[in-house]
Design an enzyme around this catalytic site. Sequence first.
Site, PDB file in Angstrom:
ATOM      1  NE  ARG A 134      -3.345   0.069   2.219  1.00 21.60           N
ATOM      2  CZ  ARG A 134      -3.591   0.294   4.267  1.00 21.60           C
ATOM      3  NH1 ARG A 134      -3.382  -0.044   5.408  1.00 21.60           N
ATOM      4  NH2 ARG A 134      -4.698   1.758   4.311  1.00 21.60           N
ATOM      5  CB  SER A 147      -0.610   4.611   3.939  1.00 21.39           C
ATOM      6  OG  SER A 147       0.331   3.270   4.647  1.00 21.39           O
ATOM      7  CE  LYS A 187      -4.167  -2.672  12.769  1.00 23.05           C
ATOM      8  NZ  LYS A 187      -4.831  -1.927  14.035  1.00 23.05           N
ATOM      9  CG  ASP A 188      -5.125  -3.937   7.283  1.00 25.96           C
ATOM     10  OD1 ASP A 188      -6.177  -3.809   8.991  1.00 25.96           O
ATOM     11  OD2 ASP A 188      -4.387  -3.492   6.930  1.00 25.96           O
ATOM     12  NE  ARG A 219      -9.154  -3.915  18.715  1.00 27.28           N
ATOM     13  CZ  ARG A 219      -8.037  -2.941  19.298  1.00 27.28           C
ATOM     14  NH1 ARG A 219      -7.949  -3.403  19.813  1.00 27.28           N
ATOM     15  NH2 ARG A 219      -6.851  -2.043  18.632  1.00 27.28           N
ATOM     16  NE  ARG A 220      -7.185   0.941  18.749  1.00 25.63           N
ATOM     17  CZ  ARG A 220      -6.810   0.949  17.526  1.00 25.63           C
ATOM     18  NH1 ARG A 220      -6.696   1.387  16.900  1.00 25.63           N
ATOM     19  NH2 ARG A 220      -5.161   0.981  17.069  1.00 25.63           N
ATOM     20  NE  ARG A 271     -11.376   5.093   7.188  1.00 28.25           N
ATOM     21  CZ  ARG A 271     -11.095   4.624   5.882  1.00 28.25           C
ATOM     22  NH1 ARG A 271     -12.373   4.304   5.011  1.00 28.25           N
ATOM     23  NH2 ARG A 271     -10.084   3.938   5.622  1.00 28.25           N
ATOM     24  N   GLY A 272      -8.445   7.811   8.726  1.00 28.85           N
ATOM     25  CA  GLY A 272      -7.484   8.174   8.100  1.00 28.85           C
ATOM     26  C   GLY A 272      -6.057   7.670   8.461  1.00 28.85           C
ATOM     27  CG  ASN A 273      -2.719   9.374   7.125  1.00 32.53           C
ATOM     28  OD1 ASN A 273      -2.682  10.635   7.762  1.00 32.53           O
ATOM     29  ND2 ASN A 273      -1.568   9.895   5.972  1.00 32.53           N
ATOM     30  CB  THR A 294      -5.728  12.054   9.581  1.00 35.88           C
ATOM     31  OG1 THR A 294      -5.004  12.131   7.491  1.00 35.88           O
ATOM     32  CG2 THR A 294      -6.877  12.474   9.126  1.00 35.88           C
ATOM     33  NE  ARG A 295      -7.024   6.376  11.909  1.00 32.80           N
ATOM     34  CZ  ARG A 295      -7.537   5.184  12.264  1.00 32.80           C
ATOM     35  NH1 ARG A 295      -7.574   4.609  13.502  1.00 32.80           N
ATOM     36  NH2 ARG A 295      -8.071   4.937  11.247  1.00 32.80           N
ATOM     37  CB  CYS A 330     -10.629  -7.176  10.272  1.00 33.25           C
ATOM     38  SG  CYS A 330     -11.317  -6.397   9.520  1.00 33.25           S
TER      39      CYS A 330
END
Length: 319
Positions: free
Chosen positions: A11, A13, A81-82, A129-130, A151-153, A156-157, A244
């Site tokens: 990917r 990112s 996890k993806d 989950r969190r 959302r976001g990288n 961003t977060r 997931c």
Amino acid sequence: MTQAALRLGTRRSKLAMAQSGHVADAVRQLTGREVELVEITTYGDTSREHLAQIGGTGVFVTALRDALLAGEVDFAVHSLKDLPTAQPDDLVVAAMPKREDPRDVLIARDGLTFAELPDGARVGTGSPRRMAQLNAYARSHGLRIETVPIRGNIDTRVGYVHKGELDAVVLAAAGLRRIGRIDEVTDFLSVDTVLPAPGQGALAIECTAANAELAAVLAELDDPYTRAAVTAERSLLAALEAGCSAPVGALADLLADGQVVKEMRLRGVVGTTDGSALVQLSTTGPVPTTHDQAMALGRELADEMLAKGAAGLMGERAH
């Protein structure tokens, strides 16, 4: 004659490129061959919807797998996890390298820890989950927080905190370590408070099943303890029939007596996102030495959790 460079699908990112870069370096050392990164955009990268809405499972890996099967890349690196829990017959996870720190972490304004957050604090996370576990912990400790879906990288977060839009965000420690930003963490969340996503902190190196020669080379990077642990965690997830995006946490860890690893403990949690109800159980057994043994450990715990009402807490279960 110089061998052609191996093409590693990744990917785009910053985190994915960092993870793939580490793997590329390891493969270069292992084979003496050049490795070039081939950037691939996935549906999960372009969609602006929340993961829970787009289904979560597979949205970050399908395009990479299509490129593998089309022969456009030789192997691919995924955040484990993806990966969907069902493995296609024509692809093989040749290696799961040693796992990075599986914990979740908090990045909060003013260096605050989770326990120090003010009443009504807004905490951002894209993970049901969190949300479930953070809200449950807050309830049990008399804290009042508001979990906000984001959302976001990573940029961003974390930006939401710097701009004052959120009091804190929760992220995976592994990603921050891999991009060299772990020093921004204000609190490491104990796995006794928040169990990570199944497979969190681990990578999967995948190639086609037909390329047995490459699979054998990549297998040199495999860490058997990591593979046993995440196989048990993902078996639990699969047995709960949860994608997931479902609020399922799981962690398998090794219990040692001195230097001797004796057993593996698998913990699992399912909860409602508001934290009002959780089913949290654990089981312990011999360290699995085969895939089937690791799978059995996960199924065993899932059966116990389902018997305690886990299915009713997951809302619409993914099939």
